[in-house]
Design an enzyme around this catalytic site. Structure first.
Site, PDB file in Angstrom:
ATOM      1  CD  GLU A 103      25.563  69.960  64.710  1.00  0.00           C
ATOM      2  OE1 GLU A 103      26.396  70.729  64.176  1.00  0.00           O
ATOM      3  OE2 GLU A 103      24.601  70.354  65.376  1.00  0.00           O
ATOM      4  CE  LYS A 111      26.794  74.729  65.355  1.00  0.00           C
ATOM      5  NZ  LYS A 111      26.076  73.453  65.157  1.00  0.00           N
ATOM      6  CG  ASP A 159      42.574  77.510  57.097  1.00  0.00           C
ATOM      7  OD1 ASP A 159      41.799  77.459  58.060  1.00  0.00           O
ATOM      8  OD2 ASP A 159      43.682  78.080  57.145  1.00  0.00           O
ATOM      9  CG  HIS A 166      19.755  67.994  66.134  1.00  0.00           C
ATOM     10  ND1 HIS A 166      20.804  67.767  65.294  1.00  0.00           N
ATOM     11  CD2 HIS A 166      20.290  68.225  67.365  1.00  0.00           C
ATOM     12  CE1 HIS A 166      21.944  67.865  65.967  1.00  0.00           C
ATOM     13  NE2 HIS A 166      21.646  68.133  67.234  1.00  0.00           N
TER      14      HIS A 166
HETATM   15  C1  LIG Z   1      16.440  65.694  59.795  1.00  0.00           C
HETATM   16  C2  LIG Z   1      15.342  66.127  58.822  1.00  0.00           C
HETATM   17  C3  LIG Z   1      15.978  66.299  57.443  1.00  0.00           C
HETATM   18  C4  LIG Z   1      14.261  65.061  58.762  1.00  0.00           C
HETATM   19  O1  LIG Z   1      13.205  65.533  57.972  1.00  0.00           O
HETATM   20  P1  LIG Z   1      12.024  64.591  57.521  1.00  0.00           P
HETATM   21  O2  LIG Z   1      11.007  65.474  56.882  1.00  0.00           O
HETATM   22  O3  LIG Z   1      11.608  63.722  58.646  1.00  0.00           O
HETATM   23  O4  LIG Z   1      12.742  63.718  56.420  1.00  0.00           O
HETATM   24  P2  LIG Z   1      12.167  62.469  55.611  1.00  0.00           P
HETATM   25  O5  LIG Z   1      12.379  61.260  56.423  1.00  0.00           O
HETATM   26  O6  LIG Z   1      10.796  62.762  55.086  1.00  0.00           O
HETATM   27  O7  LIG Z   1      13.177  62.430  54.362  1.00  0.00           O
HETATM   28  C5  LIG Z   1      13.188  63.475  53.388  1.00  0.00           C
HETATM   29  C6  LIG Z   1      14.586  63.611  52.825  1.00  0.00           C
HETATM   30  O8  LIG Z   1      15.454  64.146  53.838  1.00  0.00           O
HETATM   31  C7  LIG Z   1      16.718  63.485  53.792  1.00  0.00           C
HETATM   32  N1  LIG Z   1      16.846  62.646  55.003  1.00  0.00           N
HETATM   33  C8  LIG Z   1      15.984  62.559  56.031  1.00  0.00           C
HETATM   34  N2  LIG Z   1      16.455  61.740  56.993  1.00  0.00           N
HETATM   35  C9  LIG Z   1      17.658  61.305  56.560  1.00  0.00           C
HETATM   36  C10 LIG Z   1      18.648  60.458  57.115  1.00  0.00           C
HETATM   37  N3  LIG Z   1      18.489  59.873  58.310  1.00  0.00           N
HETATM   38  N4  LIG Z   1      19.747  60.231  56.415  1.00  0.00           N
HETATM   39  C11 LIG Z   1      19.946  60.821  55.202  1.00  0.00           C
HETATM   40  N5  LIG Z   1      19.034  61.618  54.621  1.00  0.00           N
HETATM   41  C12 LIG Z   1      17.903  61.882  55.292  1.00  0.00           C
HETATM   42  C13 LIG Z   1      16.703  62.631  52.528  1.00  0.00           C
HETATM   43  O9  LIG Z   1      17.116  63.403  51.444  1.00  0.00           O
HETATM   44  C14 LIG Z   1      15.230  62.308  52.421  1.00  0.00           C
HETATM   45  O10 LIG Z   1      14.874  61.986  51.105  1.00  0.00           O
HETATM   46  P3  LIG Z   1      14.958  60.454  50.620  1.00  0.00           P
HETATM   47  O11 LIG Z   1      16.418  60.086  50.600  1.00  0.00           O
HETATM   48  O12 LIG Z   1      14.222  59.651  51.635  1.00  0.00           O
HETATM   49  O13 LIG Z   1      14.340  60.509  49.290  1.00  0.00           O
HETATM   50  C15 LIG Z   1      14.681  67.469  59.255  1.00  0.00           C
HETATM   51  O14 LIG Z   1      14.082  67.281  60.509  1.00  0.00           O
HETATM   52  C16 LIG Z   1      15.647  68.624  59.372  1.00  0.00           C
HETATM   53  O15 LIG Z   1      16.107  69.174  58.387  1.00  0.00           O
HETATM   54  N6  LIG Z   1      15.943  69.099  60.588  1.00  0.00           N
HETATM   55  C17 LIG Z   1      16.889  70.159  60.820  1.00  0.00           C
HETATM   56  C18 LIG Z   1      18.220  69.562  61.128  1.00  0.00           C
HETATM   57  C19 LIG Z   1      19.299  70.581  61.328  1.00  0.00           C
HETATM   58  O16 LIG Z   1      19.210  71.732  60.986  1.00  0.00           O
HETATM   59  N7  LIG Z   1      20.398  70.131  61.932  1.00  0.00           N
HETATM   60  C20 LIG Z   1      21.511  70.960  62.242  1.00  0.00           C
HETATM   61  C21 LIG Z   1      21.846  70.789  63.684  1.00  0.00           C
HETATM   62  S1  LIG Z   1      21.028  71.958  64.714  1.00  0.00           S
HETATM   63  C22 LIG Z   1      22.157  73.310  64.658  1.00  0.00           C
HETATM   64  O17 LIG Z   1      23.316  73.115  64.919  1.00  0.00           O
HETATM   65  C23 LIG Z   1      21.843  74.642  64.016  1.00  0.00           C
HETATM   66  C24 LIG Z   1      20.733  75.509  64.501  1.00  0.00           C
HETATM   67  C25 LIG Z   1      19.432  74.809  64.426  1.00  0.00           C
HETATM   68  O18 LIG Z   1      20.908  75.953  65.817  1.00  0.00           O
HETATM   69  C26 LIG Z   1      20.799  76.688  63.530  1.00  0.00           C
HETATM   70  C27 LIG Z   1      19.737  77.732  63.746  1.00  0.00           C
HETATM   71  O19 LIG Z   1      19.328  77.951  64.897  1.00  0.00           O
HETATM   72  O20 LIG Z   1      19.371  78.400  62.737  1.00  0.00           O
HETATM   73  N1  LIG Z   2      45.440  83.477  57.851  1.00  0.00           N
HETATM   74  C1  LIG Z   2      45.327  82.376  57.097  1.00  0.00           C
HETATM   75  O1  LIG Z   2      44.245  82.011  56.681  1.00  0.00           O
HETATM   76  C2  LIG Z   2      46.559  81.585  56.776  1.00  0.00           C
HETATM   77  C3  LIG Z   2      46.419  80.360  56.165  1.00  0.00           C
HETATM   78  N2  LIG Z   2      47.524  79.624  55.820  1.00  0.00           N
HETATM   79  C4  LIG Z   2      47.440  78.303  55.195  1.00  0.00           C
HETATM   80  O2  LIG Z   2      47.813  78.444  53.815  1.00  0.00           O
HETATM   81  C5  LIG Z   2      47.383  77.314  53.069  1.00  0.00           C
HETATM   82  C6  LIG Z   2      46.789  77.733  51.753  1.00  0.00           C
HETATM   83  O3  LIG Z   2      47.719  78.537  51.064  1.00  0.00           O
HETATM   84  P1  LIG Z   2      47.889  78.436  49.496  1.00  0.00           P
HETATM   85  O4  LIG Z   2      48.713  79.593  49.093  1.00  0.00           O
HETATM   86  O5  LIG Z   2      46.576  78.289  48.841  1.00  0.00           O
HETATM   87  O6  LIG Z   2      48.605  77.043  49.371  1.00  0.00           O
HETATM   88  P2  LIG Z   2      49.918  76.540  48.667  1.00  0.00           P
HETATM   89  O7  LIG Z   2      51.047  77.496  48.770  1.00  0.00           O
HETATM   90  O8  LIG Z   2      50.119  75.168  49.204  1.00  0.00           O
HETATM   91  O9  LIG Z   2      49.417  76.437  47.167  1.00  0.00           O
HETATM   92  C7  LIG Z   2      49.366  77.556  46.327  1.00  0.00           C
HETATM   93  C8  LIG Z   2      50.437  77.407  45.255  1.00  0.00           C
HETATM   94  O10 LIG Z   2      50.054  76.375  44.344  1.00  0.00           O
HETATM   95  C9  LIG Z   2      50.657  76.618  43.072  1.00  0.00           C
HETATM   96  N3  LIG Z   2      49.638  76.433  42.023  1.00  0.00           N
HETATM   97  C10 LIG Z   2      49.616  75.393  41.148  1.00  0.00           C
HETATM   98  N4  LIG Z   2      48.544  75.469  40.342  1.00  0.00           N
HETATM   99  C11 LIG Z   2      47.870  76.576  40.680  1.00  0.00           C
HETATM  100  C12 LIG Z   2      46.656  77.182  40.228  1.00  0.00           C
HETATM  101  N5  LIG Z   2      45.920  76.669  39.236  1.00  0.00           N
HETATM  102  N6  LIG Z   2      46.225  78.319  40.847  1.00  0.00           N
HETATM  103  C13 LIG Z   2      46.926  78.854  41.865  1.00  0.00           C
HETATM  104  N7  LIG Z   2      48.078  78.325  42.345  1.00  0.00           N
HETATM  105  C14 LIG Z   2      48.553  77.192  41.759  1.00  0.00           C
HETATM  106  C15 LIG Z   2      51.246  78.018  43.144  1.00  0.00           C
HETATM  107  O11 LIG Z   2      52.613  77.834  43.481  1.00  0.00           O
HETATM  108  P3  LIG Z   2      53.775  77.786  42.425  1.00  0.00           P
HETATM  109  O12 LIG Z   2      53.708  79.103  41.717  1.00  0.00           O
HETATM  110  O13 LIG Z   2      55.009  77.612  43.247  1.00  0.00           O
HETATM  111  O14 LIG Z   2      53.488  76.602  41.531  1.00  0.00           O
HETATM  112  C16 LIG Z   2      50.585  78.624  44.378  1.00  0.00           C
HETATM  113  O15 LIG Z   2      51.373  79.607  44.995  1.00  0.00           O
HETATM  114  C17 LIG Z   2      46.384  76.601  53.932  1.00  0.00           C
HETATM  115  O16 LIG Z   2      46.985  75.434  54.439  1.00  0.00           O
HETATM  116  C18 LIG Z   2      46.134  77.598  55.068  1.00  0.00           C
HETATM  117  O17 LIG Z   2      45.775  76.890  56.239  1.00  0.00           O
HETATM  118  C19 LIG Z   2      48.779  80.110  55.999  1.00  0.00           C
HETATM  119  C20 LIG Z   2      48.967  81.323  56.593  1.00  0.00           C
HETATM  120  C21 LIG Z   2      47.890  82.146  57.076  1.00  0.00           C
END
Ligand SMILES: CC(C)(COP(=O)([O-])OP(=O)([O-])OC[C@H]1O[C@@H](n2cnc3c(N)ncnc32)[C@H](O)[C@@H]1OP(=O)([O-])[O-])[C@@H](O)C(=O)NCCC(=O)NCCSC(=O)C[C@@](C)(O)CC(=O)[O-]
Ligand SMILES: NC(=O)C1=CN([C@@H]2O[C@H](COP(=O)(O)OP(=O)(O)OC[C@H]3O[C@@H](n4cnc5c(N)ncnc54)[C@H](OP(=O)(O)O)[C@@H]3O)[C@@H](O)[C@H]2O)C=CC1
Length: 435
Positions: free
Chosen positions: A95, A273, A289, A387
């Site tokens: 997005e 969202k 995940d 956006h």
């Molecule tokens: C888009 C901006 C940031 C512009 O905002 P602006 O004020 O025109 O930005 P600017 O050109 O003055 O730049 C300021 C800074 O913004 C960043 N920036 C600015 N432009 C860029 C770019 N092209 N690429 C990378 N970074 C960018 C960057 O950090 C930049 O600093 P700089 O690097 O220049 O020092 C602003 O209009 C904004 O935040 N809009 C909102 C966008 C948004 O929320 N998008 C999500 C999609 S909509 C949605 O799905 C969710 C929604 C909206 O429905 C959720 C809700 O309803 O609550």
């Molecule tokens: N409802 C849901 O959300 C579900 C999600 N999943 C999926 O499960 C996956 C994630 O499960 P997860 O159990 O995290 O993955 P893994 O089983 O791949 O990894 C966890 C294992 O890593 C090992 N391990 C090694 N170092 C560490 C540490 N520092 N801390 C903890 N564990 C360590 C342990 O195994 P060991 O003791 O053998 O070394 C542990 O059991 C994702 O892919 C997800 O999509 C699956 C089922 C349902």
């Protein structure tokens, strides 16, 4: 009680700065070099970032019936400071404007210290459903009497987890008086260390289910984790001066916009969202995940039976924006695709986190930044200006613009205030006719 000695975190960091102003003007290869210069550990991951990381063999080992792959852009959110640490954040999203928006708000938080985060321990819960229990409340107490033995049995399934300080911690027994039956449900609470934890807790749940059935006098049916991971919460907050975000009126209107989301589920769904725009991008980039995190977030948004805003905005004493977010973020560093996908490994390296908790907190900070960005735009100029200006490049491409035509066509659409495919097609035809 004496006064708390509240220390602000000092800026300890590996990345010297996340403030890479003007990164948008560089080519992708130049951007990657600038990020690598801040995070030297990325040097071993550059190919995985450039190529997308997966070859067909690896893809074929990850899921079933593989026939190909689908690429998603990986970007970097700049300007983030989290608990005093400068951090460049990997974000994978299709997005437009999401990464720009997060970077923009992170920039606005820098003078007030960035984002401040905290979290609970990484506690996941499995549910064991018990059926045909004649005395639910008696069963509850019998299970609690044998809690220690059941926890030991759970822990015997994963000795390595115990070694690293994790393991089963507690049993919570719930009796739910339902519409058609009374449910007895046991929650097995497990410290999952640096894992997301699904596999660990599911294995434990299956191991302890027969014993629970016996104690309850009934039989066990489902044995699976709950994605309502409400014991694994992550929090982020920040303050943005009114003058920096558009003035006092904009801040007041932003607070009113969040109040709307708090009170109305139709608005809350869109508001949340916007939060997930940031959260899911970090979750996806790090190979975690997305569905698990989304299910946890949306279930956490239901309070007192009503779906509501996950975030809260207030005015502080100076009229500045004080914004907070708290939600479950069950992400890991060691399992799932995080371990097997080379680009996910690169993303984890870029974020320079040491623990799953730290990754969860960073992800929450990005969700909050994203939310503030969207609400600011909505309360000020409207969402379409920022956006759609960035979406214009997609529109130009879908109208058939080639790489050297895209910038001209998208800026012409933005100047006309009409970002549409038919407008892009007309501008393309006009441009080509003039050549
Ligand atoms: C888009 C901006 C940031 C512009 O905002 P602006 O004020 O025109 O930005 P600017 O050109 O003055 O730049 C300021 C800074 O913004 C960043 N920036 C600015 N432009 C860029 C770019 N092209 N690429 C990378 N970074 C960018 C960057 O950090 C930049 O600093 P700089 O690097 O220049 O020092 C602003 O209009 C904004 O935040 N809009 C909102 C966008 C948004 O929320 N998008 C999500 C999609 S909509 C949605 O799905 C969710 C929604 C909206 O429905 C959720 C809700 O309803 O609550
Ligand atoms: N409802 C849901 O959300 C579900 C999600 N999943 C999926 O499960 C996956 C994630 O499960 P997860 O159990 O995290 O993955 P893994 O089983 O791949 O990894 C966890 C294992 O890593 C090992 N391990 C090694 N170092 C560490 C540490 N520092 N801390 C903890 N564990 C360590 C342990 O195994 P060991 O003791 O053998 O070394 C542990 O059991 C994702 O892919 C997800 O999509 C699956 C089922 C349902």
């Amino acid at each position: 009680m004496g006064r708390l000695a509240l220390e602000q975190p000092t800026r300890s960091t590996v990345a010297t700065t996340s403030r890479l102003s003007g990164l948008r003007n560089d080519e992708p290869a130049e951007r990657l070099e600038k990020v690598r210069a801040q995070v030297p550990a990325l040097s071993g991951h550059l190919d995985a970032i450039r190529s997308g990381g997966l070859d067909m063999d690896r893809a074929d080992r990850m899921v079933e019936h593989v026939v190909g792959q689908i690429g998603i852009p990986l970007g970097v959110a700049t300007n983030f400071i989290v608990n005093g640490r400068e951090v460049l954040v990997p974000m994978a999203t299709e997005e437009p404007s999401v990464i720009a928006a997060a970077s923009n708000i992170a920039r606005m938080t820098r003078d007030t210290g960035g984002f401040f985060t905290s979290s609970t321990l990484p506690l996941m819960q499995a549910q064991i459903q018990l059926l045909d229990v004649l005395d639910p409340y008696g069963a509850k107490l019998r299970i609690k009497e044998h809690e220690q033995r059941i926890l030991e049995l759970a822990n015997a399934q994963d000795p390595r987890l115990i070694e690293i300080g994790g393991g089963a911690r507690e049993l919570i027994v719930r009796v739910i008086e339902g519409k058609r039956r009374t449910h007895v449900v046991v929650h097995l609470v497990v410290h999952v260390g640096d894992a997301m934890g699904a596999n660990a807790v599911n294995t434990m749940a299956e191991a302890v289910a027969p014993g629970l059935s016996e104690l309850s006098g009934g039989r066990s049916l489902l044995r699976i984790l709950t994605n309502k991971a409400d014991l694994r919460l992550s929090r982020a907050r920040c303050v943005i001066p009114a003058a920096v975000i558009g003035g006092k009126q904009v801040v007041e209107d932003m607070v009113a916009a969040v109040d709307f989301a708090i009170d109305d589920p139709y608005r809350a769904a869109t508001h949340n969202k916007g939060i997930m725009n940031g959260i899911s991008s970090v979750v996806l980039a790090t190979g975690n995940d997305t569905r698990a995190v989304e299910a946890g977030a949306h279930s956490h948004a239901v309070r007192g039976g009503q779906y509501s805003s996950l975030s809260n905005f207030d005015l502080d004493a100076e009229g500045n924006l004080s914004a907070t977010l708290e939600l479950p973020i069950p992400v890991g560093l060691v399992g799932g695709a995080t371990r097997t996908h080379p680009t996910a490994q690169a993303a984890v390296t870029m974020s320079e986190v040491d623990s799953a908790q730290q990754l969860a907190e960073l992800t929450t900070a990005v969700g909050l930044a994203q939310n503030i960005a969207a609400v600011r735009a909505l309360a000020a100029e409207g969402i379409q200006q920022g956006h759609m200006a960035l979406h214009a490049r997609n529109v130009a491409a879908s109208a058939g613009a080639t790489a050297d035509e895209i910038d001209a066509v998208s800026s012409a659409m933005v100047s006309e205030g009409a970002v549409r495919v038919d407008v892009a097609e007309r501008l393309l035809a006009e441009g080509r006719a003039q050549r």
